[in-house]
Design a protein around this motif. Sequence first.
Motif, PDB file in Angstrom:
ATOM      1  N   THR A 347       2.706   5.911  -8.096  1.00 15.61           N
ATOM      2  CA  THR A 347       3.308   6.843  -7.141  1.00 15.61           C
ATOM      3  C   THR A 347       2.386   8.045  -6.951  1.00 15.61           C
ATOM      4  O   THR A 347       2.631   9.125  -7.491  1.00 15.61           O
ATOM      5  CB  THR A 347       4.675   7.320  -7.673  1.00 15.61           C
ATOM      6  N   PRO A 348       1.335   7.838  -6.179  1.00 19.81           N
ATOM      7  CA  PRO A 348       0.334   8.891  -6.022  1.00 19.81           C
ATOM      8  C   PRO A 348       0.909  10.222  -5.541  1.00 19.81           C
ATOM      9  O   PRO A 348       0.366  11.272  -5.877  1.00 19.81           O
ATOM     10  CB  PRO A 348      -0.639   8.312  -4.983  1.00 19.81           C
ATOM     11  N   HIS A 349       2.021  10.191  -4.785  1.00 19.11           N
ATOM     12  CA  HIS A 349       2.535  11.464  -4.264  1.00 19.11           C
ATOM     13  C   HIS A 349       2.988  12.397  -5.386  1.00 19.11           C
ATOM     14  O   HIS A 349       3.085  13.597  -5.201  1.00 19.11           O
ATOM     15  CB  HIS A 349       3.671  11.217  -3.260  1.00 19.11           C
ATOM     16  N   GLN A 402      -1.542   3.511   1.934  1.00 21.82           N
ATOM     17  CA  GLN A 402      -0.697   4.289   1.044  1.00 21.82           C
ATOM     18  C   GLN A 402      -1.156   5.747   0.950  1.00 21.82           C
ATOM     19  O   GLN A 402      -0.367   6.675   1.134  1.00 21.82           O
ATOM     20  CB  GLN A 402      -0.718   3.650  -0.353  1.00 21.82           C
ATOM     21  N   LEU A 403      -2.460   5.930   0.698  1.00 20.87           N
ATOM     22  CA  LEU A 403      -2.941   7.298   0.533  1.00 20.87           C
ATOM     23  C   LEU A 403      -2.993   8.036   1.855  1.00 20.87           C
ATOM     24  O   LEU A 403      -2.737   9.236   1.917  1.00 20.87           O
ATOM     25  CB  LEU A 403      -4.324   7.299  -0.128  1.00 20.87           C
ATOM     26  N   VAL A 406       0.341   9.425   2.309  1.00 20.97           N
ATOM     27  CA  VAL A 406       0.602  10.596   1.462  1.00 20.97           C
ATOM     28  C   VAL A 406      -0.055  11.842   2.071  1.00 20.97           C
ATOM     29  O   VAL A 406       0.554  12.908   2.164  1.00 20.97           O
ATOM     30  CB  VAL A 406       0.099  10.359   0.015  1.00 20.97           C
ATOM     31  N   ALA A 416       4.665  15.887  -0.178  1.00 18.47           N
ATOM     32  CA  ALA A 416       4.662  14.425  -0.146  1.00 18.47           C
ATOM     33  C   ALA A 416       5.823  13.952  -0.996  1.00 18.47           C
ATOM     34  O   ALA A 416       5.918  14.293  -2.169  1.00 18.47           O
ATOM     35  CB  ALA A 416       3.348  13.874  -0.673  1.00 18.47           C
ATOM     36  N   HIS A 418       7.170  10.557  -0.971  1.00 18.80           N
ATOM     37  CA  HIS A 418       7.233   9.142  -1.361  1.00 18.80           C
ATOM     38  C   HIS A 418       5.876   8.472  -1.176  1.00 18.80           C
ATOM     39  O   HIS A 418       5.024   8.974  -0.451  1.00 18.80           O
ATOM     40  CB  HIS A 418       8.285   8.411  -0.516  1.00 18.80           C
ATOM     41  N   SER A 419       5.692   7.341  -1.856  1.00 20.45           N
ATOM     42  CA  SER A 419       4.475   6.544  -1.684  1.00 20.45           C
ATOM     43  C   SER A 419       4.862   5.152  -1.220  1.00 20.45           C
ATOM     44  O   SER A 419       5.785   4.545  -1.780  1.00 20.45           O
ATOM     45  CB  SER A 419       3.732   6.404  -3.016  1.00 20.45           C
ATOM     46  N   GLN A 421       4.987   1.389  -1.170  1.00 21.91           N
ATOM     47  CA  GLN A 421       4.770   0.497  -2.311  1.00 21.91           C
ATOM     48  C   GLN A 421       4.140  -0.811  -1.869  1.00 21.91           C
ATOM     49  O   GLN A 421       4.263  -1.217  -0.718  1.00 21.91           O
ATOM     50  CB  GLN A 421       6.079   0.257  -3.055  1.00 21.91           C
TER      51      GLN A 421
END
Length: 704
Positions: A347-349, A402-403, A406, A416, A418-419, A421
């Motif tokens: 979950t990068p965020h 994904q990124l 974000v 941010a 959510h990421s 998935q």
Amino acid sequence: MSEQFSVTEIFGENVFNDSVMMERLPKKVYKKLHEVIESGAELDLPTADVIAHEMKEWAIEKGATHYTHWFQPLTGVTAEKHDAFITAPMDNGKVLMSFSGKELIKGEPDASSFPSGGLRATFEARGYTAWDCTSPAFVRHDAEGATLFIPTAFCSYTGEALDQKTPLLRSMEAVNTQALRMLRALGNTTSKKVTPSVGGEQEYFIVDRQKYLQRKDLIFTGRTLFGAMPPKGQEMDDHYFGSIRDRIVAFMRDVNKELWKLGVSAKTQHNEVAPAQHELAPIYAECNVATDHNQLVMETLKKIAYRHDLHCLLHEKPFAGVNGSGKHNNWSLTTDDGINLLDPGKTPHENIQFLLVLVCILKAVDEHSDLLRASAADVGNDHRLGADEAPPAILSVFLGEQLEDVIEQLVSTGEATHSLQEQVLETGVSTLPDFKKDATDRNRTSPFAFTGNKFEFRMVGSKDSLALPNVVLNTIAAEAFSEAADILEKADDVSEACHDLIKKYASEHQRIIFNGNGYADEWVKEAEKRGLPNIKNMVDAVPAFATDKAAALFEKFGVFTKTELDSRVEIEYETYAKTINIEAKAMIDIASKQIIPAVIKYTTTLANSINAVKAACDADVSVQTELLIEASDLLSDVKVALAKLSDVEEKGSKMEGGREQAVYFRDEVVTAMEALRTPVDKLEMIVDKDMWPMPSYGDLMFEV
Ligand code: ADP
Ligand code: MG
């Protein structure tokens, strides 16, 4: 079948690595050396003496008679000068084998024959090589015996870097210091060191050595200067990942074996896009070790090819119209306690540290894209970057869905939440497992792509050292981290300051992110709108190192002085002009001595045949006559283009070096070379194959 061997047994057998040192060095000495490696302190002479002695004993057991300081001057290849271990003969006429600490840590090769870009004029000609104890020594076997290789850095008498290694080591220190400052400011109290890791994927071509020897252009310049396209190129995409031919498999097996013995973890090998093109990738290692290892990879490919009656072409563009070769520089930053700063997690965020590192790198690449571009500039690479193939000359960063999402959230809402998935990829076959789709995806056209837990810089030329690209990467990252640390260290509320920084950098540098197709014409227009530079050739790329901005950056982090930068710019221009000059002279030579005579022979044969046919039966000879006229016309085009090329080559070679000469070679000589190539390639399609003086593209690429 070749002999069987155990990979685990041979791996590193010719390396004076940590386990050998632990076994052979007295405990105190081993500990001392480790302190030096970890802290970067200087090694004292008594300790060096003990290490040198043990290293020598070990090397002699491996069959070594000589040692060499191994370094990477600015010639593009490595340099070595071998000295035997022997002492002066004693009274009894015998000698001893000796190797002192002084000889281990310092060498004095004559610097005057290596490129110094003006440093030599102002400073002494003497140069020093200094042991890089962070890259292990190794023994290399050749036809004659064996030699102990000691990886070193190469500097002038007054300490200016004359090589690739010195600035690389300096940049590693810079990024370590600044990344640690930033981590500390974020509350990390445990990590002691941050190291850039690099995995270099090497592309190359393999051709038959006997055919290679019939091509003077390949011999003198590493690429074909003439050559019509074969009926089949890479359009069927049947070579990429295709099954590897037996002869190549045998070659690769020997390459791997040799590399494994040298401790290079050669891991992946496959056929590349073009016929006769292949790739080799080792497992990533510390930046300076990976750079040394890549030199070993290139040298080993050449050496083993020779043994198999093959020839390895490392040039970026051996064949016009066919995919060229590059080197992918996979780069990440890892702490000594195992944190990969580029690992986003699931979950990068929520991963604030990762996001800060990420936006710092976006900022660094955006602000210094000219330097990164220049770090990959090479005469051969001009045929790739900005020409019709991967990657484009415009620097942009691919982040993946994904990124990018974000960053988009951060920029639009400041938060941010959510990421995206990873999704499950359903194969539709019940006996096959369903895969999880990689949330970072892949984009093959991006010059700078985030691929999971690392960035992949794909512009580097296939025959270039990995050093300069990493010098730039490490230094621009150091600058961004240092600026972030400056702010965080002063902040009352670090978490809020960090959040603000992430948002600020993401917004300010969003223009560098591009996830689309880098080959498309629309991207060129879009990039121009965004104000991203599109630097199409080496001559225009090089000045990036001469700007005040570059000097301020590199001086601040102690990586290059202004003088060192200027000397490098000088060398780059010189290299450009010299390389093109050699190509031009080779073309003149081949056209005059091989091609024109062959065409004359062909047209004469044709004319004789027309006369003979006419005399015999007065048949229709219009086809032969047309061919004769066509060939003769092209021959006169060749003559005109040859005269022009000879003229500009002569003018160019008489010019004083520097930018002006490089520009002249690019604008006048390269153009004249292309003008000569066109009629010659047309002639190749007409002239009887038996009369053509060299193997064709088809012969070279399909008959290996
Ligand atoms: P590709 O799909 O581009 O062939 P691979 O997954 O085969 O990519 O990896 C290419 C290179 O990247 C290898 O040399 C590999 O060791 C290196 N690599 C993998 N992870 C990292 C990392 N964290 N840092 C640096 N290099 C890495
Ligand atoms: Mg790659």
